[in-house]
Design a protein around this motif. Structure first.
Motif, PDB file in Angstrom:
ATOM      1  N   SER A 202       0.862  -1.179   0.000  1.00  0.00           N
ATOM      2  CA  SER A 202       0.000   0.000   0.000  1.00  0.00           C
ATOM      3  C   SER A 202       0.898   1.228   0.000  1.00  0.00           C
ATOM      4  O   SER A 202       2.114   1.127   0.151  1.00  0.00           O
ATOM      5  CB  SER A 202      -0.912   0.020   1.236  1.00  0.00           C
ATOM      6  N   ARG A 203       0.289   2.375  -0.144  1.00  0.00           N
ATOM      7  CA  ARG A 203       1.087   3.602  -0.108  1.00  0.00           C
ATOM      8  C   ARG A 203       1.736   3.800   1.255  1.00  0.00           C
ATOM      9  O   ARG A 203       2.848   4.318   1.372  1.00  0.00           O
ATOM     10  CB  ARG A 203       0.199   4.805  -0.454  1.00  0.00           C
ATOM     11  N   ALA A 204       1.067   3.377   2.307  1.00  0.00           N
ATOM     12  CA  ALA A 204       1.598   3.550   3.655  1.00  0.00           C
ATOM     13  C   ALA A 204       2.694   2.543   3.980  1.00  0.00           C
ATOM     14  O   ALA A 204       3.451   2.740   4.932  1.00  0.00           O
ATOM     15  CB  ALA A 204       0.477   3.422   4.690  1.00  0.00           C
ATOM     16  N   ASP A 205       2.799   1.452   3.211  1.00  0.00           N
ATOM     17  CA  ASP A 205       3.777   0.398   3.497  1.00  0.00           C
ATOM     18  C   ASP A 205       5.113   0.623   2.809  1.00  0.00           C
ATOM     19  O   ASP A 205       5.987  -0.235   2.886  1.00  0.00           O
ATOM     20  CB  ASP A 205       3.216  -0.970   3.074  1.00  0.00           C
ATOM     21  N   ASP A 206       5.282   1.730   2.148  1.00  0.00           N
ATOM     22  CA  ASP A 206       6.527   2.023   1.453  1.00  0.00           C
ATOM     23  C   ASP A 206       6.832   0.905   0.466  1.00  0.00           C
ATOM     24  O   ASP A 206       6.133   0.741  -0.523  1.00  0.00           O
ATOM     25  CB  ASP A 206       7.661   2.218   2.462  1.00  0.00           C
ATOM     26  N   SER A 207       7.857   0.068   0.740  1.00  0.00           N
ATOM     27  CA  SER A 207       8.212  -0.998  -0.185  1.00  0.00           C
ATOM     28  C   SER A 207       7.524  -2.315   0.136  1.00  0.00           C
ATOM     29  O   SER A 207       7.835  -3.346  -0.442  1.00  0.00           O
ATOM     30  CB  SER A 207       9.732  -1.207  -0.171  1.00  0.00           C
ATOM     31  N   GLY A 208       6.571  -2.316   1.061  1.00  0.00           N
ATOM     32  CA  GLY A 208       5.837  -3.530   1.384  1.00  0.00           C
ATOM     33  C   GLY A 208       6.188  -4.062   2.756  1.00  0.00           C
ATOM     34  O   GLY A 208       7.331  -3.954   3.204  1.00  0.00           O
ATOM     35  N   THR A 209       5.216  -4.633   3.441  1.00  0.00           N
ATOM     36  CA  THR A 209       5.428  -5.221   4.753  1.00  0.00           C
ATOM     37  C   THR A 209       5.112  -6.707   4.672  1.00  0.00           C
ATOM     38  O   THR A 209       4.074  -7.100   4.150  1.00  0.00           O
ATOM     39  CB  THR A 209       4.529  -4.559   5.817  1.00  0.00           C
ATOM     40  N   ARG A 210       6.013  -7.511   5.216  1.00  0.00           N
ATOM     41  CA  ARG A 210       5.890  -8.965   5.119  1.00  0.00           C
ATOM     42  C   ARG A 210       5.351  -9.550   6.421  1.00  0.00           C
ATOM     43  O   ARG A 210       5.732  -9.113   7.519  1.00  0.00           O
ATOM     44  CB  ARG A 210       7.253  -9.585   4.788  1.00  0.00           C
ATOM     45  N   PHE A 211       4.471 -10.548   6.274  1.00  0.00           N
ATOM     46  CA  PHE A 211       3.886 -11.240   7.418  1.00  0.00           C
ATOM     47  C   PHE A 211       3.975 -12.746   7.206  1.00  0.00           C
ATOM     48  O   PHE A 211       3.980 -13.223   6.073  1.00  0.00           O
ATOM     49  CB  PHE A 211       2.398 -10.879   7.585  1.00  0.00           C
ATOM     50  N   GLU A 212       4.009 -13.486   8.306  1.00  0.00           N
ATOM     51  CA  GLU A 212       3.854 -14.936   8.275  1.00  0.00           C
ATOM     52  C   GLU A 212       2.529 -15.269   8.947  1.00  0.00           C
ATOM     53  O   GLU A 212       2.306 -14.899  10.106  1.00  0.00           O
ATOM     54  CB  GLU A 212       5.009 -15.628   9.008  1.00  0.00           C
ATOM     55  N   THR A 222      -3.238 -16.888  12.989  1.00  0.00           N
ATOM     56  CA  THR A 222      -2.503 -15.784  13.599  1.00  0.00           C
ATOM     57  C   THR A 222      -1.457 -15.286  12.611  1.00  0.00           C
ATOM     58  O   THR A 222      -1.116 -15.971  11.640  1.00  0.00           O
ATOM     59  CB  THR A 222      -1.805 -16.213  14.896  1.00  0.00           C
ATOM     60  N   THR A 223      -0.944 -14.108  12.873  1.00  0.00           N
ATOM     61  CA  THR A 223       0.049 -13.517  11.985  1.00  0.00           C
ATOM     62  C   THR A 223       1.162 -12.866  12.780  1.00  0.00           C
ATOM     63  O   THR A 223       0.952 -12.406  13.909  1.00  0.00           O
ATOM     64  CB  THR A 223      -0.601 -12.487  11.041  1.00  0.00           C
ATOM     65  N   VAL A 224       2.352 -12.846  12.173  1.00  0.00           N
ATOM     66  CA  VAL A 224       3.521 -12.221  12.779  1.00  0.00           C
ATOM     67  C   VAL A 224       4.183 -11.353  11.710  1.00  0.00           C
ATOM     68  O   VAL A 224       4.526 -11.866  10.635  1.00  0.00           O
ATOM     69  CB  VAL A 224       4.524 -13.264  13.293  1.00  0.00           C
ATOM     70  N   PRO A 225       4.364 -10.056  11.959  1.00  0.00           N
ATOM     71  CA  PRO A 225       5.102  -9.233  10.996  1.00  0.00           C
ATOM     72  C   PRO A 225       6.573  -9.608  11.039  1.00  0.00           C
ATOM     73  O   PRO A 225       7.125  -9.881  12.098  1.00  0.00           O
ATOM     74  CB  PRO A 225       4.859  -7.803  11.489  1.00  0.00           C
ATOM     75  N   THR A 226       7.216  -9.632   9.880  1.00  0.00           N
ATOM     76  CA  THR A 226       8.621 -10.005   9.853  1.00  0.00           C
ATOM     77  C   THR A 226       9.504  -8.846   9.423  1.00  0.00           C
ATOM     78  O   THR A 226      10.251  -8.304  10.216  1.00  0.00           O
ATOM     79  CB  THR A 226       8.838 -11.234   8.955  1.00  0.00           C
ATOM     80  N   ARG A 227       9.413  -8.439   8.154  1.00  0.00           N
ATOM     81  CA  ARG A 227      10.287  -7.364   7.694  1.00  0.00           C
ATOM     82  C   ARG A 227       9.697  -6.734   6.454  1.00  0.00           C
ATOM     83  O   ARG A 227       8.752  -7.236   5.868  1.00  0.00           O
ATOM     84  CB  ARG A 227      11.687  -7.914   7.368  1.00  0.00           C
ATOM     85  N   THR A 228      10.300  -5.607   6.012  1.00  0.00           N
ATOM     86  CA  THR A 228       9.870  -4.964   4.775  1.00  0.00           C
ATOM     87  C   THR A 228      10.541  -5.641   3.612  1.00  0.00           C
ATOM     88  O   THR A 228      11.627  -6.208   3.727  1.00  0.00           O
ATOM     89  CB  THR A 228      10.218  -3.464   4.762  1.00  0.00           C
ATOM     90  N   THR A 229       9.929  -5.587   2.459  1.00  0.00           N
ATOM     91  CA  THR A 229      10.487  -6.201   1.260  1.00  0.00           C
ATOM     92  C   THR A 229      11.477  -5.265   0.611  1.00  0.00           C
ATOM     93  O   THR A 229      11.651  -4.111   1.000  1.00  0.00           O
ATOM     94  CB  THR A 229       9.370  -6.537   0.260  1.00  0.00           C
ATOM     95  N   GLY A 230      12.138  -5.786  -0.409  1.00  0.00           N
ATOM     96  CA  GLY A 230      13.148  -4.997  -1.100  1.00  0.00           C
ATOM     97  C   GLY A 230      12.560  -4.023  -2.089  1.00  0.00           C
ATOM     98  O   GLY A 230      11.350  -3.914  -2.258  1.00  0.00           O
ATOM     99  N   GLN A 231      13.450  -3.342  -2.804  1.00  0.00           N
ATOM    100  CA  GLN A 231      13.002  -2.318  -3.741  1.00  0.00           C
ATOM    101  C   GLN A 231      12.203  -2.916  -4.881  1.00  0.00           C
ATOM    102  O   GLN A 231      11.289  -2.298  -5.400  1.00  0.00           O
ATOM    103  CB  GLN A 231      14.206  -1.560  -4.289  1.00  0.00           C
TER     104      GLN A 231
END
Length: 239
Positions: A202-212, A222-231
């Motif tokens: 999304s626009r607010a997620d910059d380069s994307g937010t990753r979840f498991e 359930t979900t756990v945020p992990t890290r942002t994705t690459g460019q």
């Protein structure tokens, strides 16, 4: 000879030398105690409800949301967000009612139209007038112009459109990049556990937010945020 009468050990001398070098090269060193005091200690995030995938914790009203790569994730999201709202499923006959019920969807508040044939846009427009959540399935084929008109109607009616395929102007996109199922015979006969790797764009997620996302047996996912994705991932944005 030391005035204090205390002779430093080899370990203490080595630590002092290391700290001296770190200060000269600009490396900041923290002991475990200092890390806790400064809030720097890294601990793995705890599993959270599936609604953590959604900005604000709920489906946005007057908007479209794209959920790509997993019908199961679509069902689970409907289960955790439906509450007392009505849901309409159009053009998705493969979406099993049993799977919807197991995901927590109240089937008594679900309208199912497996095939709208040549009247998809008309049917969806009519449903948006009175149904809070409308799912336009993979067989609900629309032109870009029709999708724009339906999104405008959803905004007027404060309804939400969910789609498993790209929808221009989506508030955000949930992309399932990998899905792993396990159970007897590697899940071939009785699926006991699911693991989904999901990227929210999304626009607010910059380069994307990753979840498991994980689901054990019939427990709530359930979900756990992990890290942002690459460019590279950042180039695939919503809308």
């Amino acid at each position: 000879m030391f005035d204090s009468g205390v002779v430093p050990t080899a370990l203490e001398r080595a630590r002092a030398a290391l700290q001296s070098v770190e200060r000269r090269v600009g490396v900041e060193h923290h002991t475990p105690v200092e890390q806790r005091e400064r809030g720097l200690e890294l601990t793995p995030p705890s599993p959270a409800p599936l609604t953590e995938l959604l900005p604000g914790g709920d489906l946005p009203t007057g908007a479209a949301v794209t959920v790509r790569g997993s019908a199961s994730l679509m069902c689970w999201l409907l289960g955790v967000t439906q509450r007392d709202r009505w849901v309409a499923l159009v053009g998705w006959p493969e979406l099993n009612p049993v799977a919807l019920a197991e995901a927590g969807v109240d089937l008594e508040r679900v309208v199912v139209i497996p095939e709208a044939r040549g009247h998809v846009a008309v049917v969806l427009a009519a449903l948006l007038d009175g149904v809070e959540i409308v799912v336009a399935g993979p067989r609900a084929r629309l032109t870009a112009s029709e999708r724009r008109q339906l999104l405008a109607r959803a905004r007027q009616r404060a309804a939400t459109i969910l789609s498993p395929v790209s929808w221009e102007g989506s508030a955000f996109i949930l992309d399932v990049e990998q899905a792993r199922w396990s159970g007897p015979e590697r899940g071939a006969y009785w699926l006991r556990e699911a693991h989904l790797s999901v990227v929210r764009r999304s626009r607010a997620d910059d380069s994307g937010t990753r979840f498991e996302v994980t689901r054990h047996d019939t427990a709530a996912p359930t979900t756990v945020p992990t890290r942002t994705t690459g460019q590279a991932a950042g180039r695939r944005r919503a809308g």
